[in-house]
Design a protein around this motif. Structure first.
Motif, PDB file in Angstrom:
ATOM      1  N   VAL A 146       0.842  -1.199   0.000  1.00 47.91           N
ATOM      2  CA  VAL A 146       0.000   0.000   0.000  1.00 47.91           C
ATOM      3  C   VAL A 146       0.875   1.247   0.000  1.00 47.91           C
ATOM      4  CG1 VAL A 146      -1.726   1.323   1.283  1.00 47.91           C
ATOM      5  CG2 VAL A 146      -1.911  -1.166   1.160  1.00 47.91           C
ATOM      6  N   PHE A 147       1.925   1.225   0.802  1.00 48.97           N
ATOM      7  CA  PHE A 147       2.844   2.360   0.887  1.00 48.97           C
ATOM      8  C   PHE A 147       3.464   2.662  -0.473  1.00 48.97           C
ATOM      9  CE2 PHE A 147       7.219   3.922   1.619  1.00 48.97           C
ATOM     10  CZ  PHE A 147       6.922   5.110   2.264  1.00 48.97           C
ATOM     11  N   LEU A 148       3.926   1.629  -1.160  1.00 52.31           N
ATOM     12  CA  LEU A 148       4.547   1.825  -2.475  1.00 52.31           C
ATOM     13  C   LEU A 148       3.543   2.379  -3.478  1.00 52.31           C
ATOM     14  CD1 LEU A 148       6.750  -1.403  -2.717  1.00 52.31           C
ATOM     15  CD2 LEU A 148       7.507   0.934  -2.255  1.00 52.31           C
ATOM     16  N   LEU A 149       2.317   1.875  -3.443  1.00 54.81           N
ATOM     17  CA  LEU A 149       1.275   2.384  -4.346  1.00 54.81           C
ATOM     18  C   LEU A 149       0.994   3.860  -4.079  1.00 54.81           C
ATOM     19  CD1 LEU A 149      -1.294  -0.576  -4.375  1.00 54.81           C
ATOM     20  CD2 LEU A 149       0.123   0.204  -6.284  1.00 54.81           C
ATOM     21  N   MET A 150       0.931   4.218  -2.802  1.00 49.63           N
ATOM     22  CA  MET A 150       0.662   5.608  -2.425  1.00 49.63           C
ATOM     23  C   MET A 150       1.822   6.513  -2.832  1.00 49.63           C
ATOM     24  SD  MET A 150      -2.295   5.461  -0.903  1.00 49.63           S
ATOM     25  CE  MET A 150      -3.360   4.453   0.145  1.00 49.63           C
ATOM     26  N   ILE A 151       3.042   6.035  -2.605  1.00 54.42           N
ATOM     27  CA  ILE A 151       4.227   6.845  -2.904  1.00 54.42           C
ATOM     28  C   ILE A 151       4.336   7.114  -4.400  1.00 54.42           C
ATOM     29  CG2 ILE A 151       6.753   6.804  -2.972  1.00 54.42           C
ATOM     30  CD1 ILE A 151       5.536   7.545  -0.257  1.00 54.42           C
ATOM     31  N   PHE A 152       4.206   6.068  -5.195  1.00 48.22           N
ATOM     32  CA  PHE A 152       4.328   6.258  -6.640  1.00 48.22           C
ATOM     33  C   PHE A 152       3.125   7.002  -7.201  1.00 48.22           C
ATOM     34  CE2 PHE A 152       7.509   2.885  -6.142  1.00 48.22           C
ATOM     35  CZ  PHE A 152       8.535   3.423  -6.901  1.00 48.22           C
ATOM     36  N   GLY A 153       1.960   6.809  -6.586  1.00 46.64           N
ATOM     37  CA  GLY A 153       0.800   7.598  -6.979  1.00 46.64           C
ATOM     38  C   GLY A 153       1.050   9.075  -6.768  1.00 46.64           C
TER      39      GLY A 153
END
Length: 261
Positions: A146-153
C-alpha cells in the motif's frame, strides 16, 4: 527493456558527472536537508502555541510531512523539468531531442534527473519512523505494498501536473512564472487538508490534487478511517494525471514549430 537499459546508461553518466564535482554535490545535499529541517522546525514552532491543529496532533502532522517528502523526493529526482520552456523551447534544444529515436519526454526526464534528491526519501522515512514510534503505530504485512502504491501515486500526480504545465511551451514560447507558483502551491499538500477553506480544499483535491501527495495517503497509515476513501484514490489520481500529461505532451510535440532563426 530498451528504456530500462537507457535509464541505467543515463544514470551512470549522471553519477560520473556529479562525482567529478563532489563538493558541489555534498553542498546541494546539505542544502536540501537544511531546507527540510527548516520546514520541520516550523511545524514544531506552530505546536509550541497549540496542542491540536484541526484535530491533528504534532506527531501526526510530522508524520504527514515525512510521508510527503518521499514522493516529492522521487519527483525531484526524476521529473526535474522546471526550466523546460527556457532551455528546450527558447534555446532550441528541443530540436536536438526530436532527432533521436527515443521518446522526447523520456529523454528530457533523463537529461534533467537529479539523483541526489533521493536523499529526501531517507529523510522522509526517518521522520515517519520517529513520528510513527511516538504515535505507537502498527502495520500489517500488506502495508508495504500500500505504501509503495501511495508513494508512486503521489510522485505521478506531481509529475503529471508539472509536465502538463511544461507543455504550455509548445504553444507559447514566452517565459512564464507558472512553475515557481505551482511549486509553492504544492507545499500545501504537506499539511492536513481540513485546516484550509473549503475552496482551497476542493482545488487541492480535484484541480491540483497535491493533497493526494501528503495528507490523504498518510491518513491511511495514521488510521484516520474518515479519509480512507481519498487515500485509496491516490494511485488512481496518479495514473489519471500522468496519462493526461503524456497526452498533452504528445499533442504539443506535434504542434512544435522548431527554434527557427
Amino acid at each position: 527493456m530498451f528504456y530500462v537499459s537507457m535509464f541505467f546508461q543515463y544514470a551512470s553518466q549522471y553519477l560520473k558527472t556529479r562525482l567529478t564535482y563532489r563538493v558541489d554535490t555534498v553542498v546541494e545535499i546539505f542544502s536540501d536537508i537544511l531546507s527540510q529541517a527548516v520546514n520541520l522546525i516550523f511545524i514544531l514552532v506552530v505546536f509550541g502555541h497549540t496542542s491540536l491543529l484541526s484535530g491533528w496532533n504534532r506527531e501526526e502532522i510530522i508524520f504527514i510531512y515525512g510521508f510527503f517528502l518521499v514522493p516529492y523526493a522521487l519527483f525531484s529526482a526524476f521529473f526535474n523539468i522546471w526550466d523546460f520552456n527556457e532551455r528546450y523551447i527558447v534555446k532550441g534544444e528541443m530540436d536536438r531531442v526530436l532527432t533521436r529515436p527515443v521518446h522526447s519526454l523520456f529523454q528530457i526526464i533523463m537529461e534533467r534527473m537529479e539523483l541526489e534528491s533521493l536523499f529526501g526519501v531517507i529523510t522522509g522515512l526517518a521522520i515517519m519512523g520517529y513520528a510513527g514510534t511516538e504515535l505507537g503505530l502498527t502495520y500489517a504485512w500488506y502495508d508495504l505494498l500500500v505504501f509503495l502504491l501511495m508513494i508512486f501515486g503521489g510522485m505521478f500526480i506531481y509529475a503529471g501536473i508539472f509536465i502538463s504545465i511544461a507543455t504550455i511551451g509548445f504553444w507559447s514560447d514566452s517565459r512564464t512564472d507558472i512553475m515557481p507558483m505551482m511549486y509553492n502551491i504544492g507545499n500545501y499538500g504537506r499539511y492536513p487538508i481540513n485546516i484550509y477553506h473549503k475552496v482551497i480544499r476542493f482545488v487541492l483535491t480535484w484541480i491540483l490534487p497535491f493533497a493526494f501527495v501528503g495528507v490523504y495517503p498518510a491518513a491511511y497509515f495514521l488510521n484516520r478511517e474518515e479519509w480512507y476513501g481519498y487515500a485509496f484514490l491516490t494511485p488512481v489520481m496518479g495514473i489519471l494525471f500522468f496519462s493526461i500529461s503524456v497526452f498533452l505532451w504528445n499533442t504539443g510535440v506535434k504542434k512544435y514549430r522548431g527554434a527557427g532563426n
